[in-house]
Design an enzyme around this catalytic site. Structure first.
Site, short mmCIF file in Angstrom:
data_model
loop_
_atom_site.label_atom_id
_atom_site.label_comp_id
_atom_site.label_asym_id
_atom_site.label_seq_id
_atom_site.Cartn_x
_atom_site.Cartn_y
_atom_site.Cartn_z
N PRO A 145 -1.56 -29.17 -40.89
CA PRO A 145 -1.48 -28.52 -39.59
C PRO A 145 -0.04 -28.21 -39.22
O PRO A 145 0.86 -29.00 -39.47
CB PRO A 145 -2.09 -29.55 -38.64
CG PRO A 145 -1.93 -30.84 -39.33
CD PRO A 145 -2.03 -30.55 -40.80
N GLY A 147 2.24 -26.25 -35.98
CA GLY A 147 2.28 -25.55 -34.71
C GLY A 147 3.25 -24.38 -34.77
O GLY A 147 4.03 -24.24 -35.70
N PHE A 149 5.82 -23.75 -32.77
CA PHE A 149 7.20 -24.06 -32.46
C PHE A 149 7.62 -25.44 -32.95
O PHE A 149 8.75 -25.83 -32.75
CB PHE A 149 7.43 -23.96 -30.95
CG PHE A 149 7.16 -22.59 -30.41
CD1 PHE A 149 8.08 -21.58 -30.61
CD2 PHE A 149 5.99 -22.31 -29.74
CE1 PHE A 149 7.84 -20.31 -30.12
CE2 PHE A 149 5.74 -21.05 -29.25
CZ PHE A 149 6.67 -20.04 -29.44
N GLY A 150 6.75 -26.17 -33.58
CA GLY A 150 7.14 -27.47 -34.07
C GLY A 150 5.96 -28.38 -34.30
O GLY A 150 4.88 -28.17 -33.78
N LYS A 151 6.19 -29.42 -35.10
CA LYS A 151 5.15 -30.41 -35.36
C LYS A 151 5.21 -31.51 -34.31
O LYS A 151 6.25 -31.78 -33.73
CB LYS A 151 5.34 -31.01 -36.75
CG LYS A 151 5.19 -29.99 -37.88
CD LYS A 151 5.41 -30.66 -39.23
CE LYS A 151 5.25 -29.66 -40.37
NZ LYS A 151 5.47 -30.29 -41.70
N VAL A 152 4.07 -32.14 -34.08
CA VAL A 152 4.00 -33.22 -33.10
C VAL A 152 3.50 -34.49 -33.77
O VAL A 152 2.55 -34.46 -34.54
CB VAL A 152 3.08 -32.84 -31.93
CG1 VAL A 152 3.03 -33.96 -30.91
CG2 VAL A 152 3.56 -31.56 -31.26
N LYS A 167 7.75 -34.31 -30.43
CA LYS A 167 7.70 -32.96 -30.96
C LYS A 167 8.97 -32.68 -31.75
O LYS A 167 10.08 -32.88 -31.26
CB LYS A 167 7.56 -31.95 -29.82
CG LYS A 167 7.45 -30.50 -30.30
CD LYS A 167 7.15 -29.56 -29.14
CE LYS A 167 6.97 -28.13 -29.63
NZ LYS A 167 6.65 -27.19 -28.53
N ASP A 253 2.27 -19.83 -19.96
CA ASP A 253 1.35 -20.06 -21.08
C ASP A 253 0.23 -21.04 -20.69
O ASP A 253 -0.05 -21.99 -21.42
CB ASP A 253 2.12 -20.59 -22.29
CG ASP A 253 1.40 -20.29 -23.61
OD1 ASP A 253 0.49 -19.43 -23.62
OD2 ASP A 253 1.75 -20.90 -24.63
#
Length: 467
Positions: A145, A147, A149-152, A167, A253
């Site tokens: 997976p 994202g 704008f970045g991984k969490v 994040k 958003d």
């Protein structure tokens, strides 16, 4: 959310294992495991330098070359909001190449739930980072997976035991706006930012974690939400929006994946696109938001206000009550890769409102989706709408998710023999054999049962959509 195929057998095995792990047990095991071991060293990824002529970049780089300490980059320490914003501006104005030369991590912390040790905050010795367990989707073990704008990650401070969302944003993609709104404005319906730490060339943002996942995750796993659930979520979202809009902040958003469940509230996350207006109308330089929830005035790029968030909330309400975003049923994604023209010409999507929607809720959605933003109500006005304030006799007895879970547990204990054996599992499988009526009769009681440890449907904070 995107999924990137790795093609690695080893990665497949790891992902398959993670999907069956209990995060709480993993954290406990790792805590004991690393207690007597040497701290692990964080290896920053090798990334190429992007040349820039910015004056701040040149100044920072000259200091780094000379061996002098750059302000904000010497240690991890507690500070003020102003310190955090200065830190964010500094690292966003310096090319990532030079962060590879840093001898240690640096950052500014706003909350003492994070406990640095002697100016250090090291992965595996001071904080544990564990990938979110994928509880809803069966996407195959060959996908990772990722994202936009970045991984969490799920993070736990080793000293305070506080669990957080962390994040990860590559420093070349990091913007001060990623932290500004959450740092400057505190509200119970806005996920709290605990601090930012720079490891190598990756910025780690630590923030409040949602135990119950996002609205999107619930919709994808359990189908449309019941109206009283929608009322509960909407009131919390509107409280957050009312606060933001009073500060002239546009979230930009609002959508199901950016609304996250806590045990007693829902909060807004992902403020990377947010702006604070200096005039009555914001004149954008780019298109901001997720198009399926965008208002007509945002698409035109001729100026908009906080009312754009109200329209996005109206589109989100349709998604919550039907389980599908507006427009998609009538205009399949396979045939319409973009909805901008459709929204511009045909908004609002009133045809997509659920057929069994109550008159009061329909009126609220229609008001939120008013095409003319000048006629669109404010968040404060919608909070007073009768649809969100039904008579006492029409309200469920529970006033929070925790009390709902307790009531549901007692009911299940009394009627255990009457319940199908697979009720918990079926609420997540989305079986096509079930009728829509039965799906809609399920409530947040069962779907979020894991908040109190009763079921294994939702485990831990949201996944990559958390932001």
């Amino acid at each position: 959310m995107e999924y990137m195929s790795t093609g690695s057998d080893e990665k497949e095995e790891i992902d398959l294992l993670i999907n069956h792990l209990n995060v709480s047990e993993v954290l406990d095991i790792m805590e004991n495991l690393y207690a007597s071991e040497e701290p692990a060293v964080y290896e920053p990824s090798l990334m190429t330098m992007c040349p820039d002529s910015n004056q701040n970049k040149e100044h920072s780089e000259s200091l780094l070359r000379s061996g002098q300490e750059v302000p904000w980059l010497s240690s991890v320490r507690y500070g003020t909001v102003e310190d955090l914003l200065a830190f964010a501006n500094h690292i966003s104005n310096t090319t990532k190449h030079f962060y590879r030369c840093r001898p240690q991590e640096s950052g500014i912390l706003l909350n003492m739930v994070i406990s640095p040790q002697n100016g250090r905050y090291q992965i595996d010795s001071d904080v544990l980072l564990v990938p979110w367990k994928l509880t809803y989707r069966s996407i195959g073990s060959g996908f990772v997976p990722r994202g936009a704008f970045g991984k969490v990650y799920l993070a736990q401070d080793m000293k305070t035991k506080k669990r957080m969302a962390c994040k990860l944003i590559p420093v070349d993609q990091f913007k001060p706006s990623d932290v500004e709104i959450q740092a400057c404005f505190r509200h119970e319906n806005i996920a709290e930012l605990y601090g930012a730490v720079l490891w190598g060339d990756t910025v780690h943002l630590f923030m409040e974690a949602g135990e119950g996942g996002s609205v999107l995750e619930k919709l994808e796993s359990c189908g449309p939400m019941r109206e009283f659930e929608i009322i509960w979520v909407t009131k919390h979202v509107l409280k957050g929006l009312d606060f933001l809009h009073s500060k002239k902040v546009i979230h930009h958003d609002i959508k199901p994946s950016n609304i996250v469940f806590m045990s007693t509230k829902a909060v807004l996350v992902d403020f990377g696109l947010s702006v604070q207006m200096t005039e009555d109308v914001y004149l954008p330089k780019d298109l901001r938001g997720t198009e399926i929830y965008m208002s007509p005035e945002v698409i035109l790029c001729r100026g908009h206000s906080t009312k754009a968030d109200i329209y996005s909330l109206g589109a989100t309400l349709i998604h919550m009550q039907t389980g599908t975003p507006p427009w998609v049923k009538r205009y399949p994604r396979s045939a319409y890769p973009s909805y901008l023209y459709i929204i511009h010409k045909q908004a609002p999507p009133l045809e997509d409102i659920a057929g069994d929607c109550s008159p009061g809720m329909r009126e609220l959605i229609e008001a939120a989706l008013e095409r003319n933003p000048n006629h669109r109500p404010k968040a404060a006005d919608l909070l007073k709408h009768e649809a969100l304030n039904p008579p006492r006799e029409d309200q469920p007895r529970c006033q929070s998710l925790d009390s709902a879970l307790f009531d549901r547990k007692r009911l299940l204990s009394r009627k255990e023999l009457e319940l199908p054996e697979n009720i918990a599992d079926s609420s997540c499988t989305g079986s096509t054999e079930e009728s829509e009526v039965l799906r809609r009769q399920r409530s947040l009681y069962i779907d979020l049962g894991a908040l109190a440890g009763y079921f294994n449907i939702v485990r831990g904070p949201p996944t990559l959509e958390y932001g």
